[in-house]
Design a protein around this motif. Sequence first.
Motif, PDB file in Angstrom:
ATOM      1  N   PHE A 114       0.683  -1.218   0.010  1.00 28.94           N
ATOM      2  CA  PHE A 114       0.100   0.030   0.023  1.00 28.94           C
ATOM      3  C   PHE A 114       0.886   1.309   0.078  1.00 28.94           C
ATOM      4  N   ALA A 115       0.562   2.245  -0.937  1.00 30.28           N
ATOM      5  CA  ALA A 115       0.943   3.340  -1.111  1.00 30.28           C
ATOM      6  C   ALA A 115       0.251   4.517  -0.435  1.00 30.28           C
ATOM      7  N   ILE A 116       0.858   5.393   0.572  1.00 29.42           N
ATOM      8  CA  ILE A 116       0.175   6.274   1.085  1.00 29.42           C
ATOM      9  C   ILE A 116       0.802   7.927   0.764  1.00 29.42           C
ATOM     10  N   ASN A 117       0.195   8.859   0.674  1.00 28.12           N
ATOM     11  CA  ASN A 117       0.475  10.258   0.699  1.00 28.12           C
ATOM     12  C   ASN A 117      -0.169  11.007   1.565  1.00 28.12           C
ATOM     13  N   GLU A 118       0.727  11.708   2.668  1.00 26.22           N
ATOM     14  CA  GLU A 118       0.152  12.535   3.420  1.00 26.22           C
ATOM     15  C   GLU A 118       0.550  14.017   3.513  1.00 26.22           C
ATOM     16  N   SER A 119      -0.608  14.650   3.598  1.00 27.66           N
ATOM     17  CA  SER A 119      -0.297  16.191   3.397  1.00 27.66           C
ATOM     18  C   SER A 119       0.247  16.784   4.733  1.00 27.66           C
ATOM     19  N   LYS A 120       1.308  17.583   4.247  1.00 28.77           N
ATOM     20  CA  LYS A 120       2.033  18.309   5.455  1.00 28.77           C
ATOM     21  C   LYS A 120       1.213  19.561   5.696  1.00 28.77           C
ATOM     22  N   LYS A 121       0.305  20.012   4.939  1.00 26.10           N
ATOM     23  CA  LYS A 121      -0.157  21.184   4.889  1.00 26.10           C
ATOM     24  C   LYS A 121      -1.623  20.924   5.828  1.00 26.10           C
ATOM     25  N   PHE A 130      -8.424   2.691  -4.107  1.00 26.61           N
ATOM     26  CA  PHE A 130      -7.974   3.886  -3.848  1.00 26.61           C
ATOM     27  C   PHE A 130      -9.039   4.555  -2.949  1.00 26.61           C
ATOM     28  N   ILE A 141      -9.312   8.586  -0.605  1.00 24.21           N
ATOM     29  CA  ILE A 141      -9.022  10.041  -0.412  1.00 24.21           C
ATOM     30  C   ILE A 141      -9.625  10.185   1.194  1.00 24.21           C
ATOM     31  N   ILE A 173       5.675   5.250   1.448  1.00 24.05           N
ATOM     32  CA  ILE A 173       5.088   6.655   1.526  1.00 24.05           C
ATOM     33  C   ILE A 173       5.463   7.523   0.327  1.00 24.05           C
ATOM     34  N   LEU A 174       4.636   8.026  -0.387  1.00 21.23           N
ATOM     35  CA  LEU A 174       4.725   8.739  -1.831  1.00 21.23           C
ATOM     36  C   LEU A 174       5.254  10.077  -1.466  1.00 21.23           C
ATOM     37  N   ILE A 216       5.147  11.238  -6.958  1.00 15.43           N
ATOM     38  CA  ILE A 216       3.671  11.581  -7.312  1.00 15.43           C
ATOM     39  C   ILE A 216       4.025  12.375  -8.854  1.00 15.43           C
ATOM     40  N   LYS A 246      -7.493   8.680  -9.501  1.00  9.38           N
ATOM     41  CA  LYS A 246      -6.308   8.565  -9.035  1.00  9.38           C
ATOM     42  C   LYS A 246      -5.303   9.926  -9.278  1.00  9.38           C
ATOM     43  N   TYR A 249      -6.636  13.335  -8.438  1.00 10.91           N
ATOM     44  CA  TYR A 249      -6.252  13.675  -7.073  1.00 10.91           C
ATOM     45  C   TYR A 249      -4.741  14.234  -7.049  1.00 10.91           C
ATOM     46  N   TYR A 250      -3.766  13.119  -7.548  1.00  9.53           N
ATOM     47  CA  TYR A 250      -2.287  13.417  -7.506  1.00  9.53           C
ATOM     48  C   TYR A 250      -2.044  14.879  -8.141  1.00  9.53           C
ATOM     49  N   PHE A 298      -3.215  17.379  -5.508  1.00 11.13           N
ATOM     50  CA  PHE A 298      -2.423  17.283  -4.518  1.00 11.13           C
ATOM     51  C   PHE A 298      -0.919  17.856  -4.702  1.00 11.13           C
ATOM     52  N   GLU A 301       0.242  20.829  -2.441  1.00 12.50           N
ATOM     53  CA  GLU A 301       1.494  20.652  -1.632  1.00 12.50           C
ATOM     54  C   GLU A 301       2.852  21.329  -2.081  1.00 12.50           C
TER      55      GLU A 301
END
Lengths: 162, 84
Positions: A28-35, A57, A59, B31-32, B37, B71, B74-75, B78, B82
Motif C-alpha cells: 500500500f502506497a500512502i501520501n499524507e499532506s504536510k499542510k 484508492f 482519499i 510513502i509517496l 507523485i 487517482k 487527485y495527485y 495534491f 502541496e
Amino acid sequence: MRVRDRAGEIKGIVYSHCKDIIDGSPSFAINESKKHKNCGAITEKLKLIDGSLINFFEILVDGEIKEYSYEYVRPDTGFFFHYQNEGVENGIRKPLHHLHVGIKKDANKKLLEMLPNELFEHNGPHYKAPEMKFNEFIGIIIGNFFKNHRNCERMLRSLELE
Amino acid sequence: MAAQKSNILKKSAITGHKIKAADKCIPPFHILGKKDIEKELSNIEKEFGMTHEEFHKAYREGKIHGHEAMKLDYYYEFYKDEYE
C-alpha cells in the motif's frame, strides 16, 4: 484518523481476513499532506490468486474517507465492476455512491465488437449504489469468484458478512 | 526497508479483536514523496494523451472516467496544493 492508520486498517483486512486469495505481499502506497492534518490518500493494486485484480484508492480529508474507488477486474475477459464515490453528485445521473459494470477497453477486440456500447468501459449508467465499505467489496469478490475456495465461508465470516 | 515477519498481535479492523498477524511477510507502507507523485503524473500523457491541465479540466467536466483517472486527478490537485 491518520492516513496511515486507515491504511493499517485496510492492510489488516487484507492480511488477516483475505490472505488466502491474495497473490504476493501488497504494501500500500500512502501520501499524507504536510499542510492539512489527516489528509491524504491510499492506493494499491492487489493481485488475486486467480489472476484477477483489485484496484484500491481512498482519499481521506480530516481523517474521514471522503472519496473512494474500489475496482475489480478480470483481465482474462476484461469484465470489471467498480464502486465509486468521486465526491461529486449530479442527481440520479451521477449519484454520489455509484457502480459501474462493463468490459475494459483492452479486452478481446472481437468480444468488444459484439457488445453494446453501454458495456464498454464506463459508458453505461452510474448505477446508484449504497455507500460501499471495503470489507463488503472484497466480500462480494470472495462470495462470487472464490465460492469454491475451501476457506470461502471462513473468510466471509471473518469479514463479518455472514 | 525490508519486509519483516511480524509476530505481534494486530487488531482486526472489523471486529476490534486482536488477531495473530498472518504468516505472510507484511511489507511496510510505501510513502509517496514529491518525485513519486511526479512519476504518477507522468502517466497522464502516456495514458490519456493530454497535458496535466487538459486532463484535469476533462476529468472535472466528466469527459474522462475510471479508477486511474480519479487517482491521477487527485495527485494533480495534491501536487499543486502541496508543492507549488
